[in-house]
Design a protein around this motif. Structure first.
Motif, short mmCIF file in Angstrom:
data_model
loop_
_atom_site.label_atom_id
_atom_site.label_comp_id
_atom_site.label_asym_id
_atom_site.label_seq_id
_atom_site.Cartn_x
_atom_site.Cartn_y
_atom_site.Cartn_z
N ALA A 61 8.92 -3.19 -1.13
CA ALA A 61 7.64 -3.67 -1.64
C ALA A 61 7.82 -4.81 -2.62
N TRP A 90 5.92 8.18 6.50
CA TRP A 90 4.69 8.29 5.71
C TRP A 90 4.97 7.96 4.24
N GLN A 111 -0.18 11.47 9.36
CA GLN A 111 -0.31 10.12 9.90
C GLN A 111 0.78 9.82 10.93
N ARG A 113 5.40 4.26 3.62
CA ARG A 113 4.15 3.50 3.60
C ARG A 113 3.35 3.79 2.34
N ARG A 114 3.41 5.06 1.85
CA ARG A 114 2.68 5.41 0.64
C ARG A 114 3.25 4.66 -0.57
N ARG A 167 -2.64 -0.24 -3.43
CA ARG A 167 -3.50 0.18 -2.32
C ARG A 167 -3.41 1.69 -2.23
N LYS A 168 -4.12 2.28 -1.26
CA LYS A 168 -4.06 3.73 -1.10
C LYS A 168 -3.01 4.13 -0.08
N GLY A 169 -2.82 3.34 0.95
CA GLY A 169 -1.89 3.73 2.02
C GLY A 169 -2.54 4.71 2.96
N PRO A 170 -1.79 5.24 3.93
CA PRO A 170 -2.38 6.17 4.89
C PRO A 170 -2.76 7.48 4.19
N ASN A 171 -4.06 7.77 4.08
CA ASN A 171 -4.48 8.99 3.38
C ASN A 171 -5.59 9.72 4.11
N TRP A 190 5.02 1.95 -0.61
CA TRP A 190 4.72 0.54 -0.41
C TRP A 190 3.29 0.23 -0.88
N ALA A 191 2.36 1.12 -0.49
CA ALA A 191 0.97 0.91 -0.85
C ALA A 191 0.76 1.05 -2.35
#
Lengths: 207, 332
Positions: B290, B30, B55, B33-34, B42-46, B36-37
């Motif tokens: 990233a 998680w 997630q 990915r955050r 971006r927001k990423g998995p939220n 990276w976002a």
């Protein structure tokens, strides 16, 4: 003690069975996998007798590097399709006499070594009890008493490596290689030049 | 009887280590990915749970309920063994990682060699998966990854020798305690940088994720895998990344030692310092993913063999010469 004996027989059973499977398994890639299993159980046996450094080096060198290259070669040559039929066919037995000869020689060598121990027991039972870990004690011997032999074996490996490179190296024509130094040391004047182009004549490039 | 008592207490300790570790791996996915976002604005998995924390849990559930497809032309036993190997090897190396001076599962004499050996075995999961799939892209991915991991292991080994010269012991606890005065990242800074880059290559992280380069090889060795087997590859990969971060913080960042050993800092439990160092290294890993574009394969090999290996070998000579000249070699 029972647990120790149990683990010893467990690992030695796996080692012997997988060593047999290396030779009899039909698929060559499976043979290599059994070889890896054999290496791993042997290194476990090393660790069980307290030679942890040798066990780990066995894992790193044989399993981590040599067996990977074995697997690499076996997969690339596509020998997986060749079936291992040594023990089945009666006609094609050219490998069998040589294999038997080598195994007999190795067998007698082992007998000589073990016989020497039995003949002079003080040769084998030299258990040195000290606070020094076996990594340190190997290092103390390897880099002092046996330094010349150690360096010599390094030279042998180096020669083998150079030999392999010389045998497989071939110069290929028409290959463009990237050179970082050339790329980075290239300046504006090397690549760009200002030309006064005459009308209706153009400019000649690539000369 | 005593033997069974040892067995039960060891099993308890192993479970106590593995369950937090697996949770940490899920959380680290998680975090990856955050980060990276955020780099890409971006927001990423939220969505799932607070800040999207659950997630990974949702993903894991999805993988569990998916069907496992085994290709008809594959070599079935090896095909199933491959993810199991990856996952097992990624988890057993944590046995020797010291979280503090007395919080370690197995304090063995050759701890660093054990770590090195297990990480060099990690390539087998990938080769087995690629070969057993009996398909072109996985096979190409496996071959690439075998060459890549073997090459970068060499330079990691030489870097470890650099550190061991300063310590004089292969025990991980001793390595950390030797950094009491100064962390090895300061005298051996170039080695730390090379270790970090080699760790990226060793764990197949971007910019060295050529075994699974999606533009060339679909998904590399993972192409034929689905469901839980794919998830095991994925978990094993992230557990390996965490392991490399832990190795980096033990070798160079002083393990569980606090950066300044004065009043408010020494209240923090040592294990927490260790976890924080791992997290800092992991965020660096995520940032690199990233920021940096993927390497070309020949450049990757050139970097490993022609630049990192000679450079770290020269540093071995320099370190040894320096230690010998100033009589700083560790006494045994």
């Amino acid at each position: 003690m029972i647990a120790h004996a149990f683990f010893f027989y467990f690992f030695s059973f796996i080692a012997v069975v997988s060593a047999i499977m290396v030779t009899v398994s039909k698929n060559t890639v499976h043979s290599v996998f059994f070889l890896i299993l054999d290496f791993i159980s042997i290194s476990s046996l090393f660790i069980m007798i307290g030679a942890e450094f040798l066990g780990m080096i066995m894992l790193i060198v044989y399993v981590g590097a040599v067996a990977v290259l074995f697997l690499f070669v076996v997969m690339m040559l596509n020998v997986a399709k060749q079936k291992n039929t040594w023990f089945k066919s009666s006609t094609n037995s050219a490998h069998l006499p040589i294999g038997l000869l080598v195994s007999i020689i190795i067998f007698f060598e082992v007998i000589i070594v073990i016989g020497g121990w039995k003949y002079k027991p003080e040769l084998s039972n030299k258990i040195v009890v000290s606070d020094v870990t076996n990594t340190h004690s190997i290092g103390n011997v390897l880099y002092t008493d046996y330094i010349h032999l150690f360096q010599l074996s390094g030279m042998v490996l180096l020669v083998a490596m150079i030999g392999a490179i010389v045998l497989t190296f071939r110069k290929r024509e028409g290959l463009k290689r990237q050179s970082y130094f050339k790329q980075l040391s290239r300046e504006r004047n090397d690549g760009v030049s200002l030309v006064n182009v005459k009308s209706h004549q153009g400019v000649k490039i690539d000369d | 009887m005593e033997y069974f008592y040892t067995l039960i207490s060891q099993t308890y300790k192993i479970l106590f280590l593995l369950l937090p570790l697996l949770t940490a791996v899920a959380m680290i996915v998680w975090l990856d990915r955050r980060v990276w976002a955020f780099v890409q604005k971006r927001k990423g998995p939220n969505v799932v749970g607070p800040f999207g924390l659950f997630q990974s849990l949702a993903d894991a559930l999805k993988y569990i309920f998916k069907e496992i497809i085994i290709p008809a032309s594959s070599n079935k036993i090896v095909f199933i063994l491959a993810p199991i190997t990856t996952m097992t090897l990624a988890l057993i190396s944590w046995a020797v990682i010291p979280f503090s001076e007395d919080f370690v599962l197995a304090n063995i004499n050759v701890g660093i060699l054990y770590l090195f050996a297990i990480s060099s075995l990690g390539v087998y999961g990938i080769i087995m998966g690629g070969w057993a799939s009996n398909s072109k892209y996985p096979f190409l991915g496996a071959i690439r990854s075998a060459a890549q991991m073997v090459s970068y292991e060499v330079s990691i080994g030489v870097i470890i020798i650099n550190v061991l010269l300063c310590v004089g012991s292969l025990n991980l606890t001793d390595i950390v305690l030797a950094q009491d005065k100064v962390w090895f990242v300061i005298p051996l800074f170039p080695m730390f940088v090379i270790f970090f880059i080699s760790a990226l290559a060793e764990t197949n992280r971007p910019p060295f994720d050529l075994p699974e380069a999606e533009a060339e090889l679909v998904a590399g060795y993972q192409t034929e895998y689905s469901g839980m087997m794919y998830a095991m590859f994925w978990l094993g990969e992230y557990a390996n990344i965490l392991l490399m971060c832990a190795m980096g913080s033990i070798l160079f960042l002083g393990g569980w030692l606090s950066p300044i050993n004065i009043y408010p800092f020494d209240l923090v439990p040592p294990a927490l310092w260790f976890i924080m160092k791992i997290l800092v290294l992991f965020i660096l890993f995520a940032l690199v993913k990233a920021i940096v574009p993927r390497y070309r394969y020949d450049q990757l090999m050139k970097l490993g063999w022609k630049i990192f290996l000679p450079f770290s070998l020269i540093w071995v000579v320099l370190t040894a010469g320096f230690l010998l000249y100033f009589d700083l070699l560790p006494k045994v």
